[in-house]
Structures are given as C-alpha cells and as structure tokens.
Design an enzyme around this catalytic site. Structure first.
Site, PDB file in Angstrom:
ATOM      1  N   HIS A  57       1.406   3.851   2.017  1.00  0.00           N
ATOM      2  CA  HIS A  57       1.939   4.580   3.176  1.00  0.00           C
ATOM      3  C   HIS A  57       3.464   4.651   3.126  1.00  0.00           C
ATOM      4  O   HIS A  57       4.130   3.696   2.736  1.00  0.00           O
ATOM      5  CB  HIS A  57       1.476   3.922   4.481  1.00  0.00           C
ATOM      6  CG  HIS A  57       0.031   4.211   4.794  1.00  0.00           C
ATOM      7  ND1 HIS A  57      -0.717   3.443   5.646  1.00  0.00           N
ATOM      8  CD2 HIS A  57      -0.794   5.194   4.352  1.00  0.00           C
ATOM      9  CE1 HIS A  57      -1.946   3.939   5.741  1.00  0.00           C
ATOM     10  NE2 HIS A  57      -2.014   5.003   4.943  1.00  0.00           N
ATOM     11  N   ASP A  73      -0.353  -3.940   6.002  1.00  0.00           N
ATOM     12  CA  ASP A  73      -0.977  -3.482   7.247  1.00  0.00           C
ATOM     13  C   ASP A  73      -2.454  -3.873   7.317  1.00  0.00           C
ATOM     14  O   ASP A  73      -3.223  -3.282   8.061  1.00  0.00           O
ATOM     15  CB  ASP A  73      -0.871  -1.955   7.368  1.00  0.00           C
ATOM     16  CG  ASP A  73       0.543  -1.496   7.637  1.00  0.00           C
ATOM     17  OD1 ASP A  73       1.431  -2.359   7.784  1.00  0.00           O
ATOM     18  OD2 ASP A  73       0.758  -0.273   7.696  1.00  0.00           O
ATOM     19  N   HIS A  82      -7.588  -1.085   5.472  1.00  0.00           N
ATOM     20  CA  HIS A  82      -6.590  -0.149   6.010  1.00  0.00           C
ATOM     21  C   HIS A  82      -6.416   1.023   5.045  1.00  0.00           C
ATOM     22  O   HIS A  82      -6.471   2.182   5.431  1.00  0.00           O
ATOM     23  CB  HIS A  82      -5.278  -0.900   6.212  1.00  0.00           C
ATOM     24  CG  HIS A  82      -4.131  -0.068   6.680  1.00  0.00           C
ATOM     25  ND1 HIS A  82      -4.098   0.545   7.912  1.00  0.00           N
ATOM     26  CD2 HIS A  82      -2.957   0.246   6.067  1.00  0.00           C
ATOM     27  CE1 HIS A  82      -2.947   1.206   8.041  1.00  0.00           C
ATOM     28  NE2 HIS A  82      -2.246   1.039   6.938  1.00  0.00           N
ATOM     29  N   ASP A 142       5.838   4.524   5.205  1.00  0.00           N
ATOM     30  CA  ASP A 142       6.690   3.543   5.896  1.00  0.00           C
ATOM     31  C   ASP A 142       6.717   2.196   5.162  1.00  0.00           C
ATOM     32  O   ASP A 142       7.355   1.249   5.623  1.00  0.00           O
ATOM     33  CB  ASP A 142       6.269   3.368   7.366  1.00  0.00           C
ATOM     34  CG  ASP A 142       4.838   2.886   7.529  1.00  0.00           C
ATOM     35  OD1 ASP A 142       3.963   3.336   6.767  1.00  0.00           O
ATOM     36  OD2 ASP A 142       4.589   2.059   8.431  1.00  0.00           O
ATOM     37  N   HIS A 143       6.047   2.120   4.020  1.00  0.00           N
ATOM     38  CA  HIS A 143       6.103   0.914   3.181  1.00  0.00           C
ATOM     39  C   HIS A 143       6.729   1.173   1.809  1.00  0.00           C
ATOM     40  O   HIS A 143       7.129   0.238   1.135  1.00  0.00           O
ATOM     41  CB  HIS A 143       4.696   0.313   3.023  1.00  0.00           C
ATOM     42  CG  HIS A 143       4.150  -0.171   4.333  1.00  0.00           C
ATOM     43  ND1 HIS A 143       4.166  -1.486   4.717  1.00  0.00           N
ATOM     44  CD2 HIS A 143       3.636   0.519   5.378  1.00  0.00           C
ATOM     45  CE1 HIS A 143       3.680  -1.592   5.950  1.00  0.00           C
ATOM     46  NE2 HIS A 143       3.337  -0.383   6.367  1.00  0.00           N
ATOM     47  N   HIS A 191       4.361  -5.100  10.124  1.00  0.00           N
ATOM     48  CA  HIS A 191       4.886  -4.555  11.386  1.00  0.00           C
ATOM     49  C   HIS A 191       5.033  -5.640  12.444  1.00  0.00           C
ATOM     50  O   HIS A 191       4.292  -6.632  12.446  1.00  0.00           O
ATOM     51  CB  HIS A 191       3.938  -3.483  11.956  1.00  0.00           C
ATOM     52  CG  HIS A 191       3.922  -2.207  11.203  1.00  0.00           C
ATOM     53  ND1 HIS A 191       4.784  -1.158  11.477  1.00  0.00           N
ATOM     54  CD2 HIS A 191       3.147  -1.795  10.171  1.00  0.00           C
ATOM     55  CE1 HIS A 191       4.523  -0.153  10.656  1.00  0.00           C
ATOM     56  NE2 HIS A 191       3.531  -0.508   9.840  1.00  0.00           N
ATOM     57  N   HIS A 200       0.857  -1.194   0.000  1.00  0.00           N
ATOM     58  CA  HIS A 200       0.000   0.000   0.000  1.00  0.00           C
ATOM     59  C   HIS A 200       0.883   1.230   0.000  1.00  0.00           C
ATOM     60  O   HIS A 200       2.106   1.137   0.111  1.00  0.00           O
ATOM     61  CB  HIS A 200      -0.996  -0.001   1.161  1.00  0.00           C
ATOM     62  CG  HIS A 200      -0.402   0.044   2.545  1.00  0.00           C
ATOM     63  ND1 HIS A 200       0.405  -0.950   3.041  1.00  0.00           N
ATOM     64  CD2 HIS A 200      -0.498   0.968   3.534  1.00  0.00           C
ATOM     65  CE1 HIS A 200       0.759  -0.652   4.278  1.00  0.00           C
ATOM     66  NE2 HIS A 200       0.241   0.516   4.610  1.00  0.00           N
TER      67      HIS A 200
HETATM   68 ZN   LIG Z   1      -0.150   1.503   6.501  1.00  0.00          ZN
END
Ligand SMILES: [Zn+2]
Length: 295
Positions: free
Chosen positions: A95, A169, A152, A97-98, A208, A93
């Site tokens: 975001h 996530d 998400h 942090d990905h 995570h 996805h």
């Molecule tokens: Zn995420």
C-alpha cells in the site's frame, strides 16, 4: 497526528514494563515506562496522517534499516538527524502509505536494498529482494526473519528482529487491518498462529496510530475487561500529550485485542447472532471484523 515537535524530535522506543502480573498493575506502577536496553534501537517516525515508519540500528552503528518508508520527507530528515545511513527498506506490504517514500530514499541513497514478499513483485517501488515465508536475512548487522501474514493484503509480511515484530497493517495495537485481499481465515492464522507463536514479551510495532479507536471498539465488546479499560485510559493520556502508544507487546495484545481473543466467551457472545452454523474462531474473527468495519 500532531506533527509539530515530535516529527522532528523522533522517539526512542519505549514500552511498558512487562511482567506476568497483568497490564492493570503495570499501568498503575509509577513511571511504568522504560527504554529497552541492548539489542536494536528503534526510532518511530510519524508520517502522513497517522502512519509510522521505523528506523532500526545497532547502538554505535550508523547503518540502519527503514521499515515502511511511508513518506520520504520525514524519513530522510530523521535519518539525517540521527546520522544514519540506510542499508535496506523493509516493506510490510504494497500500500502506498507504506512504500510511498521508497523512491525518494533510493534517490538520496542509491543501492539501498528493498525487501518485500515475493508476490508483491511489481507493487513495491524499487524492490530488490523477494521474500519467502520464514526467510531469514542479515542487514545493517541485524538478523531479521520475515513471516508471511496474509489477510490485510496477500503479500503482507511481519519482520521479526531482536524481540520486536513490525506488523504493518495486519496486527495493530488492539486491532487488525481490514480484509482488503485476504480472508478472515487467513487473518486468523496470521494473527493467532503465526504472530501468536512469538514470545509474550515481543514488542509490537505496527503501521498506524489507531490504538485509541481500536480500544474503544474492544471496550464495546468486553466492557468488563479491566486490561482494556486501563490501557484505554493510558492511551488517551499518551495521545493527549502527543505521544505514540507504541510499541505494544504481544502479552498486552493477548489481553486487549479482540482479534486475538476470538475464543473468549464475552467476545463470542457479542457476535453470537451474526454466527450461523459455523462457530469456529475463524468465523468469530470474521464477525468481529465486520462489526469493526461498521463501528
Ligand atoms: Zn495497508
């Protein structure tokens, strides 16, 4: 997440021995972890505070897939340490942090393909391939199937390859992601119908290291669930040693993950007072998610 030592060392994929005899017995078994033989090798790459990127390659091949290039430094270092050349990045996805390491990986390895869902166009740096639900493709000699799993985010994708699912996530070990873009009904369908249709022994690699806190919440809902208590003790011991708690398996998730257990009477009873007329599993999931948001 302790970076010292294990970030550089990396982790070969390990999981518990899986049988039909239950997680409790599995966890009591001496040396109850083993490497999965054959198929694809999966290397966990700890990134940022508690993210995981993953490197996949066939044994003996230097062609690799990166799942979620969270951060360029650890991903590039692990590729180099293992002598792997990335052929594709699979983004679960959009975001940051990905996908925050996409541009760094592309700068070092120009021409790497970047896969993501079609509606994430413009939100995933370097995206070259715009996936549809259930689309199949081959890269680095590995057959991959993309499952669209909104909840998400609206463009969330799970990548399924060689008996493993990379769930970002959306599905965590013993939990699920927050509903940032999607609805509880979408999350219910993604977790229980789409991912829920995969075989029990599918290894689950998520985005995570949230397993411990997720299990503590799960235990608060089901204090008499032996599988949850047993996995919580195991996960605590693993984290105390600085080891990852992943992969999980879908079988373990069905036994311990409240978001896959929304039809269980103990779970329904815990959220009962939050439910109005609607007592559907989707409504139970919404109530459990709201409780977790405040946990
Ligand atoms: Zn995420």
């Amino acid at each position: 997440m302790p970076r010292g030592g294990w970030g550089r060392q990396g982790f070969r994929a390990f999981s518990w021995i899986c049988g039909d005899w239950g997680v409790a017995k599995v966890l009591r078994a001496a040396g109850g972890r083993r490497a999965y033989g054959g198929g694809v090798e999966v290397h966990l790459v700890p990134c940022l505070k508690d993210n995981y990127a993953y490197l996949l390659h066939l044994p003996g091949s230097s062609d690799a897939i990166v799942v979620d290039a969270s951060e360029e430094g650890p991903v590039l270092a692990e590729l180099e340490r293992l002598g792997l050349t990335p052929r594709a990045i699979l983004a679960t996805h959009h975001h940051v942090d990905h996908v925050g390491g996409n541009e760094g990986v592309l700068a070092r390895y120009p021409g790497v393909k970047v896969f993501g869902y079609q509606t994430d166009r413009g939100r995933i740096p370097g995206q070259t391939d715009f996936l549809e639900d259930a689309q199949e493709f081959d890269v680095a000699g590995i057959g991959v199937k993309a499952l669209h799993i909104p909840g998400h985010t609206l463009g969330a994708v799970a990548y399924v390859a060689e008996g493993a699912a990379f769930t970002g996530d959306t599905l965590f070990a013993a939990g699920c992601g927050r509903l940032f873009e999607g609805t509880a009904a979408q999350m219910y369908e993604s977790l229980n119908l789409k991912l829920g249709a995969l075989p029990d022994d599918t290894r689950i690699y998520c985005g995570h290291e949230y397993t411990l806190s997720n299990l503590r919440f799960a235990e608060s809902l089901e204090p008499n669930n032996v599988a949850i208590a047993t996995k919580l003790a195991w996960a605590q011991a693993a984290r105390d040693k600085g080891e990852p708690t992943l992969p999980s398996t879908l079988r373990e998730e069905r036994m311990t993950n409240p978001f896959l257990r929304v039809a269980e009477k103990d779970v329904v009873a815990k959220v009962n007072e939050r439910l109005a007329q609607d007592r559907s599993p989707q409504a139970v999931l919404a109530a459990v998610r709201a409780m977790k948001d405040a946990f």
